[in-house]
Enzyme design. Structure first.
Site, PDB file in Angstrom:
ATOM      1  N   SER A 168      32.571   8.026 -57.670  1.00  0.00           N
ATOM      2  CA  SER A 168      33.341   7.661 -56.494  1.00  0.00           C
ATOM      3  C   SER A 168      34.821   7.572 -56.883  1.00  0.00           C
ATOM      4  O   SER A 168      35.168   6.916 -57.868  1.00  0.00           O
ATOM      5  CB  SER A 168      32.849   6.315 -55.971  1.00  0.00           C
ATOM      6  N   GLY A 169      35.662   8.278 -56.135  1.00  0.00           N
ATOM      7  CA  GLY A 169      37.099   8.261 -56.421  1.00  0.00           C
ATOM      8  C   GLY A 169      37.532   9.334 -57.396  1.00  0.00           C
ATOM      9  O   GLY A 169      38.702   9.412 -57.772  1.00  0.00           O
ATOM     10  N   ASN A 231      37.507   3.282 -54.301  1.00  0.00           N
ATOM     11  CA  ASN A 231      38.254   4.369 -53.677  1.00  0.00           C
ATOM     12  C   ASN A 231      38.669   3.943 -52.274  1.00  0.00           C
ATOM     13  O   ASN A 231      37.828   3.565 -51.461  1.00  0.00           O
ATOM     14  CB  ASN A 231      37.355   5.617 -53.623  1.00  0.00           C
TER      15      ASN A 231
HETATM   16  P1  ATP Z   1      33.938   9.131 -52.986  1.00  0.00           P
HETATM   17  O1  ATP Z   1      32.693   9.485 -53.694  1.00  0.00           O
HETATM   18  O2  ATP Z   1      34.185   7.642 -53.011  1.00  0.00           O
HETATM   19  O3  ATP Z   1      34.039   9.699 -51.630  1.00  0.00           O
HETATM   20  P2  ATP Z   1      35.752  11.158 -53.969  1.00  0.00           P
HETATM   21  O4  ATP Z   1      35.299  11.715 -55.265  1.00  0.00           O
HETATM   22  O5  ATP Z   1      35.500  11.936 -52.760  1.00  0.00           O
HETATM   23  O6  ATP Z   1      35.178   9.673 -53.863  1.00  0.00           O
HETATM   24  P3  ATP Z   1      38.482  11.428 -53.207  1.00  0.00           P
HETATM   25  O7  ATP Z   1      38.475  10.648 -51.950  1.00  0.00           O
HETATM   26  O8  ATP Z   1      38.459  12.891 -53.122  1.00  0.00           O
HETATM   27  O9  ATP Z   1      37.314  10.871 -54.139  1.00  0.00           O
HETATM   28  O10 ATP Z   1      39.753  11.040 -54.086  1.00  0.00           O
HETATM   29  C1  ATP Z   1      40.171   9.705 -54.257  1.00  0.00           C
HETATM   30  C2  ATP Z   1      41.683   9.649 -54.279  1.00  0.00           C
HETATM   31  O11 ATP Z   1      42.166  10.302 -55.431  1.00  0.00           O
HETATM   32  C3  ATP Z   1      42.358  10.360 -53.120  1.00  0.00           C
HETATM   33  O12 ATP Z   1      42.499   9.517 -52.016  1.00  0.00           O
HETATM   34  C4  ATP Z   1      43.708  10.739 -53.723  1.00  0.00           C
HETATM   35  O13 ATP Z   1      44.574   9.612 -53.696  1.00  0.00           O
HETATM   36  C5  ATP Z   1      43.378  10.992 -55.171  1.00  0.00           C
HETATM   37  N1  ATP Z   1      43.158  12.441 -55.429  1.00  0.00           N
HETATM   38  C6  ATP Z   1      41.981  13.077 -55.558  1.00  0.00           C
HETATM   39  N2  ATP Z   1      42.157  14.382 -55.815  1.00  0.00           N
HETATM   40  C7  ATP Z   1      43.478  14.599 -55.835  1.00  0.00           C
HETATM   41  C8  ATP Z   1      44.308  15.751 -56.029  1.00  0.00           C
HETATM   42  N3  ATP Z   1      43.795  16.949 -56.267  1.00  0.00           N
HETATM   43  N4  ATP Z   1      45.636  15.568 -55.989  1.00  0.00           N
HETATM   44  C9  ATP Z   1      46.178  14.372 -55.777  1.00  0.00           C
HETATM   45  N5  ATP Z   1      45.464  13.240 -55.590  1.00  0.00           N
HETATM   46  C10 ATP Z   1      44.128  13.344 -55.613  1.00  0.00           C
HETATM   47 MG    MG Z   2      34.611  11.526 -50.974  1.00  0.00          MG
END
Ligand code: ATP
Ligand code: MG
Length: 777
Positions: A168-169, A231
């Site tokens: 997550s995150g 996150n």
């Molecule tokens: P979850 O399983 O909780 O949904 P996730 O893996 O989908 O988590 P994201 O929501 O995609 O996580 O990313 C978390 C945060 O990290 C984003 O809100 C952003 O601030 C930052 N982030 C992720 N990827 C990038 C990127 N490629 N460039 C800049 N910031 C990023």
């Molecule tokens: Mg996500």
């Protein structure tokens, strides 16, 4: 020459003066130099960077290259030596140089930058990666392009899937968003960077489809994401989007499938958690001066609701106007949007309703006491507001929340009794109603989006999977069990289809090969979903419909599933209600409290009947063709009808997902979270290593490295390097014609082959051909 097996790294002889890595509690692995070779007790003496001399077991020492600039290795398979320490160092150095993508065999490792890196995803980058046979740095677009190119080449025989995984995150949703954009742009007929323009017979212009597909993101994010301690924009549902293409490669549409929205969040948020973003967006409307005229009435409702309008501190998410714009773009009418917002407000009113017991606790009624905690709370007003917003009468809400209908007798001689409920039951009915309304809005939106983006017919597809990441909190419930189980299933797919198949392929191709052991999570998956596993025991409680004591239930899980070492006891006490599961990504403590209730997900039929009487046609529509649609008959207890539990439904949807993946060519992106505080520029080496180990990235690198890291289809190879054949044309023609006539095949003697390859190689050395540096030919 083949590189040495990674597994041999730890045991190989370390000589005096050799550069090594030694294990470190904070940095995972730190550089050192061997001062004294291993003694009889296999202890090595090393000098650290601060000149201190320490002794380490040789199993805690790994070989290190003199080469200090590891960041230039764009693939972990290029490292020499390749081991977990050099892989970690390489990712770390690249991260420090603002290089966030690294190849690991055929997988891409994406380290979350946690800062604005828009330039990495702009139109130029898209153009760069959407070129045939380009040699560029690893990037998620590379995976997008690979899937797109494979799809076109396979002519729809094999679908393509891109699985974005990670904690997550870690950045799955952001990566999936960029990939979606990439795929829609490169496949748009309007795209100027397309080489050929062809006409498509499509009822909706491609640009509209493209925009609608992209618009689905902000909508689902607003309704399905929320802030968690890990996150601030965490996806609380799984998303599988199938992008549909014409055989010419143009996008025609898509279909979205979602998995298990965490609807309990609507009524309960743990410490550091928020409700779904859309609620705060709605409340923020009260402070916005300029809104479209049709939203003025909604804004007035918010302002006069008496609800607390404070929006909690959270990361920058979408504004209400952006969500509204996306909904309008995709075709949700203004009246539908007004209805949605009214229902959301009603849910907020519902969640403030309190009850007090009467008649010695046998019954209850709405509490009129003021709750000065958060809201200036006037019960009767809340009730009226809620009913007005839902278009139902106060009396019917009163009946549905405070009474339960009991039906006895047979169909022919039926008696219906009304029994008042206790405070706890009334609260549970209130929460069920709030969750029911919210989940129906979410499902309606997903269905609506699908009607707007789905193509009637299509030739190929690319699936994009962004499912909630593995998570562990202090206390984990049924929701985390489902989320982590989904991640186990994905990991199992990865292990079986990637790690195992790759090794099998090497064996089939008779490549000299020492099989590598990898972490197989089959036992964990079976312990969870097998008939007598954790799911089976939780489901049995629902089927038997009994009120089991939590500690007895927990005991049954531990004794019933503990044999294989996946499930074990949590505390030392006898009345323990928690158990531990050893997941591939680490141990997680689960609580059984409320697990059976959540698994049952019982919706009292009176609640369905209540909302079905709404004067709001939109709300009515949410419940038409309802499987639970209310009739007196539906209240009759049916013994034969087996209750489908949340776990059963979830497992079936994952079974279907796995089947889709099995039938497709799967590409993996492994997202890595560099630190737990979501800060830019911070690379927590121990934490990153844990993730690399957990997701099998290190095994992938090792397998690819020991085998053939550069893999190219014959067609691509000929297209790319075919010109070399022309350079040695005379030789090839001569060789092939003479041999064909002599041997009836094209293989010459070993000496001839060597001569041929030496010639080609010397010509190739004039060109910048990266695969020559990989150590494999
Ligand atoms: P979850 O399983 O909780 O949904 P996730 O893996 O989908 O988590 P994201 O929501 O995609 O996580 O990313 C978390 C945060 O990290 C984003 O809100 C952003 O601030 C930052 N982030 C992720 N990827 C990038 C990127 N490629 N460039 C800049 N910031 C990023
Ligand atoms: Mg996500």
């Amino acid at each position: 020459m083949k590189p040495k097996a990674w597994s041999n790294e730890a045991t190989r002889k370390l000589t005096q003066g050799q550069s090594v890595y030694v294990k470190d509690a904070v940095e995972a692995w730190i550089p050192a130099v061997v001062v004294e070779e291993a003694d009889s007790r296999l202890t090595v003496t090393v000098q650290l960077a601060d000149d201190s001399i320490v002794m380490r077991k040789s199993s805690e020492v790994l070989a290190r290259s003199e080469e200090t600039e590891l960041f230039i290795c764009s693939s972990l398979t290029e490292l020499n030596p390749v081991n977990e320490a050099s892989a970690l160092d390489c990712l770390h150095q690249r991260f420090s140089q603002d290089i966030f993508y690294t190849a690991a065999g055929t997988t891409i490792v994406a380290v979350n930058p946690f800062k604005d890196v828009h330039h990495l995803y702009n139109q130029h980058k898209i153009q760069d990666y959407h070129r045939p046979l380009q040699t560029l740095d690893p990037h998620i677009f590379m995976i997008g392009e690979k899937a797109y190119a494979h799809m076109l080449r396979e002519m729809g025989n094999i679908n393509q899937s891109i699985v974005v995984s990670g904690e997550s995150g870690a950045g799955k949703t952001v990566s999936a968003k960029h990939l979606l954009k990439y795929l829609t742009i490169v496949s748009s007929p309007e795209n100027e960077i397309k080489y050929v323009q062809l006409h498509l017979e499509c009822s909706i212009p491609a640009s509209v489809i493209e925009r609608r597909v992209l618009d689905s993101n902000p909508i689902l994010e607003s309704f399905g994401n929320a802030a968690t301690p890990r996150n601030e924009n965490s996806s609380r549902f799984g998303k599988f989007i199938q992008l549909q293409f014409h055989r010419n490669g143009y996008i025609l549409g898509g279909v979205i499938q979602t998995y298990l929205l965490e609807k309990t969040r609507v009524v309960h948020q743990g410490p550091g958690e928020n409700n779904f973003h859309i609620f705060y967006q709605l409340m923020s409307l009260g402070d916005i001066d300029q809104v479209p005229s049709w939203l003025v009435a909604v804004r007035a409702e918010v302002q006069h609701s008496g609800l607390d309008c404070t929006v909690p501190q959270q990361a920058e998410t979408l504004s209400v106007l952006q969500t509204v714009e996306a909904m309008s773009d995709i075709g949700v009418s203004t009246s539908q949007q007004v209805s949605i917002f009214k229902i959301l407000l009603a849910i907020l009113h519902l969640s403030t309703m309190k009850f007090i017991s009467i008649k010695d606790g046998e019954a209850c009624t709405f509490s009129d006491t003021e709750d000065t905690d958060q809201f200036v709370y006037v019960s009767s007003r809340t009730k009226e507001e809620c009913c007005r917003l839902l278009g139902i009468s106060a009396l019917s809400l009163h009946h549905a929340l405070l009474n339960r209908k009991i039906v006895t007798g047979t169909k022919a001689h039926q008696s219906v009794y009304v029994k008042p409920v206790t405070v706890a039951e009334a609260q549970s009915r209130r929460d069920s109603l709030a969750m029911l309304l919210y989940s129906r809005i979410f499902d309606w939106l997903v269905n609506f989006i699908n009607t707007q983006i789905k193509a009637d017919t299509f030739d190929h597809c690319i699936n994009l999977l962004d499912i909630y990441g593995f998570e562990t909190f202090e206390i984990n419930n049924l929701e985390q069990l489902c989320i982590n189980y989904a991640n186990e299933r994905l990991q199992q797919h990865y292990v079986t289809h990637f790690l195992r198949d790759l090794q099998t392929e090497y064996e089939l191709e008779q490549i000299t090969w020492t099989p590598i052991e990898y972490k197989d999570n089959k036992t964990c998956v079976e312990t969870l979903h097998g008939p007598s596993g954790v799911f089976g025991i939780l489901n049995e409680e629902v089927t038997l419909n009994r009120a089991s004591d939590d500690s007895i239930l927990c005991g049954r899980i531990i004794t019933g599933c503990g044999a294989k070492g996946v499930v074990r006891k949590h505390g030392a006490g006898t009345f323990e209600t928690k158990f531990i599961v050893r997941h591939y990504a680490g141990d997680v403590v689960y609580s059984v409290e409320k697990a059976v209730k959540k698994n049952k997900d019982n919706i009292p039929p009176e609640l369905i009947a209540l909302v079905a009487t709404s004067e709001d046609s939109f709300l009515q529509d949410l419940f038409t063709n309802d499987e639970f649609s209310y009739t007196e008959q539906s209240l009759t207890p049916t013994k034969t009808k087996k209750k489908i539990t949340v776990l059963t439904k979830f497992k079936s949807s994952l079974d279907r997902l796995m089947q889709s993946l099995e039938r497709s060519d799967v590409h993996f992106i492994r997202c890595i979270k560099p630190n737990t505080n979501n800060r830019p520029g911070v690379f927590d080496r121990t934490y990153v290593l844990q993730q690399l180990e957990a997701c099998g990235t290190l095994e992938t690198v090792n397998i690819c490295r020991l085998g053939y890291p550069a893999r190219m289809d014959y067609k691509d190879f000929i297209q790319r390097y075919g010109f070399l054949a022309r350079l040695s044309n005379a030789y090839v023609v001569k060789k092939f014609t003479t041999e064909a006539s002599i041997n009836n095949n094209c293989v010459g003697t070993e000496a001839e082959q060597d001569e041929f390859f030496q010639k080609v190689e010397s010509q190739m050395s004039h060109f910048d051909l990266p695969f020559l540096n990989s150590g494999h030919k």
